[in-house]
Write a protein that holds these residues in place. Structure first.
Motif, short mmCIF file in Angstrom:
data_model
loop_
_atom_site.label_atom_id
_atom_site.label_comp_id
_atom_site.label_asym_id
_atom_site.label_seq_id
_atom_site.Cartn_x
_atom_site.Cartn_y
_atom_site.Cartn_z
N GLN A 74 -13.72 11.33 45.91
CA GLN A 74 -12.77 10.25 46.23
C GLN A 74 -13.46 9.09 46.94
OE1 GLN A 74 -9.55 12.02 48.39
NE2 GLN A 74 -8.65 12.99 46.57
N LYS A 75 -14.44 9.42 47.83
CA LYS A 75 -15.17 8.36 48.52
C LYS A 75 -15.97 7.52 47.53
CE LYS A 75 -15.66 10.75 52.97
NZ LYS A 75 -16.62 11.34 53.94
N ARG A 76 -16.72 8.22 46.65
CA ARG A 76 -17.51 7.50 45.66
C ARG A 76 -16.61 6.71 44.72
NH1 ARG A 76 -20.22 12.50 45.25
NH2 ARG A 76 -19.29 12.84 43.20
N LEU A 77 -15.50 7.35 44.35
CA LEU A 77 -14.57 6.68 43.44
C LEU A 77 -13.98 5.44 44.06
CD1 LEU A 77 -13.13 6.83 40.70
CD2 LEU A 77 -11.33 8.18 41.80
N SER A 78 -13.69 5.48 45.37
CA SER A 78 -13.12 4.31 46.05
C SER A 78 -14.08 3.14 46.02
CB SER A 78 -12.77 4.69 47.49
OG SER A 78 -12.25 3.59 48.18
N GLU A 79 -15.38 3.43 46.27
CA GLU A 79 -16.38 2.35 46.24
C GLU A 79 -16.53 1.79 44.84
OE1 GLU A 79 -19.86 4.17 47.74
OE2 GLU A 79 -19.13 4.32 49.81
N GLU A 80 -16.56 2.68 43.85
CA GLU A 80 -16.70 2.22 42.47
C GLU A 80 -15.48 1.42 42.03
OE1 GLU A 80 -17.50 5.47 39.95
OE2 GLU A 80 -19.42 5.99 40.86
N VAL A 81 -14.32 1.81 42.52
CA VAL A 81 -13.10 1.08 42.16
C VAL A 81 -13.14 -0.35 42.68
CG1 VAL A 81 -10.63 0.94 42.62
CG2 VAL A 81 -11.63 3.09 41.88
N LYS A 82 -13.67 -0.53 43.93
CA LYS A 82 -13.77 -1.88 44.50
C LYS A 82 -14.68 -2.76 43.64
CE LYS A 82 -12.96 -0.53 49.31
NZ LYS A 82 -13.54 -0.44 50.67
#
Length: 711
Positions: A520-528
């Motif tokens: 979820q942390k990696r996904l949040s950064e990638e989403v930004k």
């Protein structure tokens, strides 16, 4: 209005679905049924109606149930169950909609509504009473529960849809386990119980049938021997009369002795060859009859005299009502008196058939009855309990309710009896009858045993299901509670109340949660990052959708959309508006002489000049296609619009374009149409007017602007 139409269509659709399911249910009720005992049958069409109710709602279920009952009516000829099955559908709908399992809901229906209502129908309308009433009630309850159980099995394989009432409430796991367990045990248990009950009843029937047949055969032989004994006695007396001298006193004593030795005879008489009765026994009755008639009695018209006179052999008459010596039903046994082979008279004995009661008491069990009919189907003897009048026609009537699968049934005085018959040598039919209570009692005992066993199994599975479910649901609930937070729990708190499988599940979930948090942390950064890139791409796509790629002016589609709006605003506010089309003169010559890149450069040059001159907020400039440009001037007077357009044409003509050390001279032609004072005009017509003026400018020598308006 639209909502009302949609609701009406939905109601018609539900009714049509119910009718379709009902037709299928009616066919199943009519063709596919199973005999439990006699004409007590198990019908399964209501399964379809219940499934229809659960999946498509109450209206469809009621329609299906009513139509299915028509099939039941044609199968058994009973209309009394329309209301019962409609009540069942409504009751099940209300309970299932509130989360009650279907089988439990059906059990409650039969306990509180179905059983009392069926009792009223069967007892007061159908007139069924006694042990058979209990069997019929049990059949309906079993039929109802079996139908609900099979419907539950079908529904467990049918995926829920949004309209089905079983999708509204999700039951607890313990309830689901209990329901599936009960359905799984109830259905085969009921089927096996019905098979065993039916087999036991059929076995008992075979025993009873053999007993009745043996007893009927035995009684036929006994009665034939009884008649033969008395016939032989009559024949013996006739032979003695043939041998003895005509001694009236001695002959009378002989007759009295034989009458007394065989009490089955109600009377005995001796006639002469003319049929005149010359002696009779009992003598006192004989003398009294002669005295009352004041003449000698003559029987020459009787069959028992005429047949013997003609054949000179023994004769057994049909049953008839006695006269002279009583009015009981009797048969006449007669033999000829032959002296020197000459017919001189007969000896006749009237056998009193009510004396069959003695034979009945000797041969019959307490619960068995007897009925005897002659060749003409007249009753010549009937046990008192049968309430049948002798010498009346025996009417063989089959009862409306078939009470046995194998044994013949007869109805006498509105009572049903099991029976077997056997024909005697005299052509009489011996009926041995037995009330069907013995079979009903056996069935009732089996029914009670099945009911108690089924209730015990249900309670047992309820306890087991709850215990089993708690061993699964409690650890799962604890897992959900712990994993809903951000902290990772320790496995010790789970392993204390769970099985090995739950502990393994906990470890797997813990690892899955750790991986999920990191992901979820990696996904949040990638989403930004992706969001910013997507925003940029959307802006670029927006430009590509609205701007011309070469000139960065509006493309034709975007220009037309905005131009229509400006035209409507100008008309509404009664402001002048000028629409102009610009075309580069001899553009083909430029492409042919200097090349297409030079042509593109010239197009961009003209676009730059247009954007530089017509840059007010109310001006709209576009590349309209190829070397054509379109523009709208919406602010100022028509005179100012004309001035700006003429300046633009002049600037282009005076410009010298240098491209790759080549100097290119360039002119444009222009057609402009002005709408004044809010006059209405369609946008397409406005374009046509400007295009027509453009061609006038080209036809008159190019490098010109031609103007027009709607005045």
């Amino acid at each position: 209005m639209t909502e009302l139409v949609a609701r009406s269509i939905n109601l018609l659709l539900k009714t049509a679905i119910g009718a379709g399911f009902g037709l299928l249910a009616a066919l199943i009720n009519y063709y596919l049924f199973f005999s439990l005992y006699g004409n007590i049958t198990i019908h399964l069409g209501e399964i379809v109606a219940i499934v229809c109710m659960v999946k498509f709602g109450l209206r469809a279920g009621i329609v299906a149930s009513l139509i299915s009952t028509l099939g039941l009516y044609f199968a058994i000829g009973n209309l009394n169950y329309f209301v019962l099955f409609a009540f069942e559908i409504v009751f099940l709908y209300l309970l299932v909609k509130r989360g009650t399992q279907l089988l439990i809901a059906d059990f409650l229906f039969w306990l509180f509504i179905g059983l009392p209502l069926t009792f009223l129908i069967v007892y007061f309308i159908a007139g069924i009473k006694g042990d058979f009433l209990f069997i019929v009630l049990f059949k309906h309850v079993v039929n109802g529960i079996l139908v609900a159980a099979i419907a539950s099995i079908i529904l467990s394989f049918w995926r829920s849809n949004p309209d089905s009432i079983d999708s509204a409430i999700k039951p607890k796991l313990a309830t689901q386990i209990f329901s599936l367990s009960i359905v799984s045990i109830t259905t085969p248990s009921l089927i096996v119980a019905m098979i065993l009950t039916t087999n036991a009843a059929e076995k008992l029937e075979r025993q009873i049938e053999l007993q009745l047949v043996d007893k009927a055969r035995y009684m036929a032989n006994l009665i034939s021997n009884y008649v033969m004994l008395h016939q032989q006695a009559v024949s013996n007396v006739a032979q003695l009369y043939s041998l003895l001298p005509d001694d009236e006193l001695a002959n009378q004593n002989l007759l009295e002795q034989h009458k007394t030795s065989l009490p089955g005879f109600i009377s005995m008489i001796v006639t002469d060859k003319e049929g005149n009765v010359i002696q009779g026994s009992p003598q006192d009755i004989f003398d009294a009859n002669i005295k009352s008639l004041n003449k000698q009695q003559n029987v020459s018209d009787r069959d028992y005299f005429l047949r013997v006179q003609e054949s000179k052999s023994n004769y057994v008459s049909q049953v008839f009502k006695g006269r002279g010596f009583g009015q009981d039903p009797i048969i006449a046994l007669s033999s000829p008196i032959l002296k020197n082979q000459q017919f001189t008279g007969i000896v006749e004995g009237s056998l009193n058939l009510p004396n069959f009661y003695d034979l009945e008491e000797q041969a019959y069990a307490q619960d068995e009855l007897m009925l005897v009919s002659d060749r003409n189907n007249n009753i010549i003897f009937a046990s008192a309990a049968l309430e049948q009048e002798t010498l009346t026609q025996l009417i063989i009537k089959k009862p409306a309710m078939l009470l046995s699968n194998q044994i013949s049934i007869i109805e006498l005085s509105e009572k049903a009896y099991l029976y077997a018959d056997w024909e005697t040598k005299e052509g009489w039919t011996i009926f041995v009858l037995k009330k069907p209570d013995i079979i009903f009692r056996s069935l009732s005992q089996n029914v009670i045993l099945v009911s108690v066993s089924l209730i015990f199994l249900i309670l047992l599975f309820l306890a087991v299901a709850r215990q089993f479910a708690s061993q699964i649901t409690k650890p799962l609930e604890l897992l959900v509670e712990q994993f809903s937070g951000n902290k990772i729990m320790k496995s010790a708190s789970i392993s204390n109340i769970s099985s090995k499988e739950i502990s393994l599940l906990f470890k797997s979930l813990s690892e899955a949660k750790r991986i999920s948090v990191e992901f979820q942390k990696r996904l949040s950064e990638e989403v930004k990052i992706k969001t910013s890139q997507l925003t940029l791409m959307n802006n670029q796509l927006k430009q590509l959708a609205t701007l011309d790629g070469l000139t960065q002016l509006l493309n034709r589609r975007s220009f037309d959309e905005k131009a229509v709006k400006l035209l409507k605003a100008s008309t509404r506010n009664q402001l002048p508006l000028t629409f102009a089309i610009v075309d580069i003169d001899d553009f083909k010559r430029i492409n042919d002489s200097f090349g297409h890149p030079a042509g593109d450069y010239c197009i961009k040059f003209v676009a730059t000049q247009l954007a530089d001159i017509f840059k007010r907020d109310t001006d709209l400039v576009s590349r309209y296609g190829g070397e054509e440009f379109a523009l709208i001037l919406g602010d100022g007077s028509p005179v100012s619009h004309k001035t700006l357009l003429l300046d633009f044409v002049k600037r282009i003509a005076e410009s010298q374009i240098v491209f790759e050390q080549m100097t290119i001279s360039l002119t444009v032609s222009l057609g402009a149409f002005t709408v004044q004072n809010g006059n209405k005009i369609e946008y397409t017509q406005l374009v046509k007017n400007a295009d027509r003026l453009l061609y006038q400018a080209k036809d008159s020598g190019r490098n010109k602007a031609v103007f027009g308006d709607d005045s």
